[in-house]
Design an enzyme around this catalytic site. Structure first.
Site, PDB file in Angstrom:
ATOM      1  N   CYS A  58       0.838  -1.201   0.000  1.00  0.00           N
ATOM      2  CA  CYS A  58       0.000   0.000   0.000  1.00  0.00           C
ATOM      3  C   CYS A  58       0.874   1.253   0.000  1.00  0.00           C
ATOM      4  CB  CYS A  58      -0.908  -0.014   1.233  1.00  0.00           C
ATOM      5  SG  CYS A  58      -2.031   1.388   1.266  1.00  0.00           S
ATOM      6  N   CYS A  62       0.452   4.802   6.997  1.00  0.00           N
ATOM      7  CA  CYS A  62      -0.165   4.611   8.319  1.00  0.00           C
ATOM      8  C   CYS A  62       0.817   3.824   9.205  1.00  0.00           C
ATOM      9  CB  CYS A  62      -1.486   3.863   8.179  1.00  0.00           C
ATOM     10  SG  CYS A  62      -2.515   4.492   6.821  1.00  0.00           S
ATOM     11  N   CYS A  65       0.348   0.107  10.290  1.00  0.00           N
ATOM     12  CA  CYS A  65      -0.153  -0.894   9.345  1.00  0.00           C
ATOM     13  C   CYS A  65       0.923  -1.780   8.714  1.00  0.00           C
ATOM     14  CB  CYS A  65      -0.953  -0.206   8.254  1.00  0.00           C
ATOM     15  SG  CYS A  65      -1.762  -1.419   7.183  1.00  0.00           S
ATOM     16  N   CYS A 102     -16.667  -8.960   5.242  1.00  0.00           N
ATOM     17  CA  CYS A 102     -16.007  -7.665   5.048  1.00  0.00           C
ATOM     18  C   CYS A 102     -14.751  -7.838   4.205  1.00  0.00           C
ATOM     19  CB  CYS A 102     -15.592  -7.074   6.390  1.00  0.00           C
ATOM     20  SG  CYS A 102     -16.920  -6.967   7.561  1.00  0.00           S
ATOM     21  N   CYS A 133     -19.652  -5.873   3.286  1.00  0.00           N
ATOM     22  CA  CYS A 133     -18.946  -4.668   3.727  1.00  0.00           C
ATOM     23  C   CYS A 133     -17.639  -4.615   2.955  1.00  0.00           C
ATOM     24  CB  CYS A 133     -18.669  -4.757   5.227  1.00  0.00           C
ATOM     25  SG  CYS A 133     -17.693  -3.354   5.838  1.00  0.00           S
ATOM     26  N   CYS A 193     -19.479   2.326   8.504  1.00  0.00           N
ATOM     27  CA  CYS A 193     -18.746   1.649   9.565  1.00  0.00           C
ATOM     28  C   CYS A 193     -17.491   2.485   9.778  1.00  0.00           C
ATOM     29  CB  CYS A 193     -18.400   0.229   9.109  1.00  0.00           C
ATOM     30  SG  CYS A 193     -17.290  -0.624  10.247  1.00  0.00           S
ATOM     31  N   ARG A 265     -18.015  -2.439  17.721  1.00  0.00           N
ATOM     32  CA  ARG A 265     -17.310  -3.714  17.486  1.00  0.00           C
ATOM     33  C   ARG A 265     -16.028  -3.813  18.288  1.00  0.00           C
ATOM     34  NH1 ARG A 265     -16.707  -4.053  12.025  1.00  0.00           N
ATOM     35  NH2 ARG A 265     -18.820  -4.816  11.960  1.00  0.00           N
TER      36      ARG A 265
HETATM   37  N1  SAM Z   1      -6.574   0.609   2.967  1.00  0.00           N
HETATM   38  C1  SAM Z   1      -7.862   0.907   3.411  1.00  0.00           C
HETATM   39  C2  SAM Z   1      -7.871   2.071   4.379  1.00  0.00           C
HETATM   40  O1  SAM Z   1      -6.974   2.221   5.159  1.00  0.00           O
HETATM   41  O2  SAM Z   1      -8.825   2.836   4.326  1.00  0.00           O
HETATM   42  C3  SAM Z   1      -8.600  -0.274   4.022  1.00  0.00           C
HETATM   43  C4  SAM Z   1      -7.858  -1.315   4.828  1.00  0.00           C
HETATM   44  S1  SAM Z   1      -7.142  -0.777   6.371  1.00  0.00           S
HETATM   45  C5  SAM Z   1      -6.142  -2.128   6.812  1.00  0.00           C
HETATM   46  C6  SAM Z   1      -8.519  -0.748   7.479  1.00  0.00           C
HETATM   47  C7  SAM Z   1      -8.304  -0.347   8.913  1.00  0.00           C
HETATM   48  O3  SAM Z   1      -7.632  -1.393   9.611  1.00  0.00           O
HETATM   49  C8  SAM Z   1      -7.437   0.864   9.189  1.00  0.00           C
HETATM   50  O4  SAM Z   1      -8.128   2.064   9.024  1.00  0.00           O
HETATM   51  C9  SAM Z   1      -7.072   0.663  10.654  1.00  0.00           C
HETATM   52  O5  SAM Z   1      -8.029   1.305  11.481  1.00  0.00           O
HETATM   53  C10 SAM Z   1      -7.158  -0.855  10.828  1.00  0.00           C
HETATM   54  N2  SAM Z   1      -5.801  -1.414  11.109  1.00  0.00           N
HETATM   55  C11 SAM Z   1      -4.799  -1.576  10.239  1.00  0.00           C
HETATM   56  N3  SAM Z   1      -3.699  -2.076  10.836  1.00  0.00           N
HETATM   57  C12 SAM Z   1      -4.026  -2.231  12.140  1.00  0.00           C
HETATM   58  C13 SAM Z   1      -3.304  -2.700  13.280  1.00  0.00           C
HETATM   59  N4  SAM Z   1      -2.033  -3.081  13.197  1.00  0.00           N
HETATM   60  N5  SAM Z   1      -3.944  -2.742  14.462  1.00  0.00           N
HETATM   61  C14 SAM Z   1      -5.236  -2.351  14.562  1.00  0.00           C
HETATM   62  N6  SAM Z   1      -5.972  -1.892  13.518  1.00  0.00           N
HETATM   63  C15 SAM Z   1      -5.368  -1.828  12.333  1.00  0.00           C
HETATM   64 FE1  SF4 Z   2      -2.787   1.216   3.388  1.00  0.00          FE
HETATM   65 FE2  SF4 Z   2      -2.777   0.055   5.735  1.00  0.00          FE
HETATM   66 FE3  SF4 Z   2      -3.092   2.664   5.610  1.00  0.00          FE
HETATM   67 FE4  SF4 Z   2      -5.079   1.017   4.733  1.00  0.00          FE
HETATM   68  S1  SF4 Z   2      -4.322   1.240   6.814  1.00  0.00           S
HETATM   69  S2  SF4 Z   2      -4.261   2.856   3.731  1.00  0.00           S
HETATM   70  S3  SF4 Z   2      -3.826  -0.680   3.952  1.00  0.00           S
HETATM   71  S4  SF4 Z   2      -1.254   1.530   4.969  1.00  0.00           S
END
Ligand code: SAM
Ligand code: SF4
Ligand code: DTB
Length: 351
Positions: A58, A62, A65, A102, A133, A193, A265
């Site tokens: 990606c 973040c 992530c 989802c 979802c 959500c 949730r």
């Molecule tokens: N890439 C898209 C986005 O960020 O909008 C969708 C997938 S992203 C993995 C969805 C959500 O997963 C993120 O907004 C975050 O809140 C949650 N998430 C990701 N990594 C995480 C982690 N290590 N621990 C807890 N929540 C996590």
């Molecule tokens: Fe990409 Fe992870 Fe951020 Fe979603 S949460 S935008 S998968 S880096």
């Protein structure tokens, strides 16, 4: 301050929310239980299964992530999953008891070429009699409409944290971008959500700030995922200190009080929680979980362990009623698979 159906508030102040967080733990839990029982059966939870339809690589940054291309987390990057494979997984999720499926993609936002695939996934998963979802990153108005037309029930897009702390966690998209996506989702008529993550080094006032944003929306999100950070090796937050478990439970309880009609949730992080803590989260008003051995890329408790826990607590799973019978669902599925094969044909021919 018991909320009733006509006293759902959208004008909560930061001070009021901070005051809820500051309550003695037992008083907060009591208030949350009272509200919960006015709006929900306290012995029922909704269960959703996650599926990562596009994993890794990606472009966003973040810090929590494992799927960001900027951090080396040892994750294999994958192509968008084939529609048939997604349907197969959805069928398995349904057979093991999930009512919502989802689908998540590690995208900044979907590209034009991705839309026929994801809409086809929505149609076919829906035809199995599951709620659908998706979480695909930012959506433009037209993309939200396209997904809504395909029948997508929920769109997940988290605010993650307070506006003040947000910049410490993500720099490649703004808070405003996230709010825009959420309003596009609402305008297209889908259910929202949206929640966040706790345990990222934020302070209590940031957890209050996140819930303030969600609880002052013109319509509360229908579903509010509260994730506890899953610390993944290679991400900048891998060594983040433990969060006090009671602060996590407080966040659930305050979310329940502020947004009485929403499903809250108990989301990522259950693998690190003992059963007592999960039971306490249900007492605080959580009434939905992710179910199945994997979240997107990290482990989740085993399905049979979860079922055993729910049984021991006398908690039932929430039913999802579909209008069609099994034969009608199969026919819709057959038709949408055929339409998908045609889409694929035109897509391949145009390449
Ligand atoms: N890439 C898209 C986005 O960020 O909008 C969708 C997938 S992203 C993995 C969805 C959500 O997963 C993120 O907004 C975050 O809140 C949650 N998430 C990701 N990594 C995480 C982690 N290590 N621990 C807890 N929540 C996590
Ligand atoms: Fe990409 Fe992870 Fe951020 Fe979603 S949460 S935008 S998968 S880096
Ligand atoms: C949400 O709030 N939590 C889910 C879902 N929405 C998409 C994702 C949790 C991801 C946890 C880290 C992983 O498994 O990669």
């Amino acid at each position: 301050m018991g909320a009733t159906a006509d006293t759902i508030r959208h004008d909560w102040t930061r001070e009021e929310i901070n005051a809820l967080f500051d309550l003695p733990f037992n008083d907060l839990m009591f208030q949350a239980q009272v509200v919960h029982r006015q709006f929900f059966n306290p012995n029922e939870v909704q269960i959703s299964t996650l599926c990562s339809i596009k994993t890794g690589a990606c472009p966003e940054d973040c810090k929590y992530c494992p799927q960001s291309a900027r951090y080396d987390t040892g994750l294999e990057k994958e192509q968008l999953m084939k529609v048939e494979k997604v349907v197969e997984e959805a069928r398995a999720a349904k057979n093991s008891g999930a009512t919502r499926f989802c689908m998540g993609a590690a995208w900044r936002s979907p590209k034009k070429k991705d839309m026929p695939y994801v809409t086809s996934m929505v149609r076919q998963v829906k035809a199995l009699g599951l709620e659908t979802c998706m979480t695909l990153g930012m959506l433009k108005e037209e993309q939200a409409q396209e997904l809504a037309e395909a029948g997508l029930d929920y769109y997940n897009h988290n605010l993650d944290t307070s506006p003040e702390f947000y910049g410490d966690i993500i720099t490649t998209r703004t808070y405003e971008d996230r709010l825009n996506t959420l309003s596009n989702v609402r305008a297209a008529g889908m259910k929202v959500c949206s929640g966040g993550i706790v345990g990222m080094g934020e302070q209590q006032k940031d957890r209050a700030g996140l819930l303030h944003q969600l609880a002052t929306m013109p319509q509360h999100p229908d579903s509010v995922p509260i994730n506890m950070l899953v610390r993944v090796e290679g991400t900048p937050l891998a060594d983040q200190a433990d969060l006090d478990p009671f602060d996590f439970i407080r966040t659930i309880a305050v979310a329940r009080i502020l947004m009485p009609r929403s499903h809250v949730r108990l989301s990522a992080g259950r693998e690190e929680m003992n059963e007592q803590m999960q039971a306490m989260a249900f007492m605080a008003g959580a009434n939905s979980i992710f179910y199945g051995e994997k979240l997107l890329t990290t482990p989740n408790p085993e399905a049979n362990k979860d079922m055993a826990l729910l049984n021991r607590l006398g908690i039932n799973t929430e039913k999802y009623e579909v209008e069609q019978d099994e034969a009608e669902q199969e026919e819709v599925l057959r038709q949408s698979m055929e339409a998908a094969r045609n889409d694929q044909f035109f897509y391949d021919a145009a390449k």
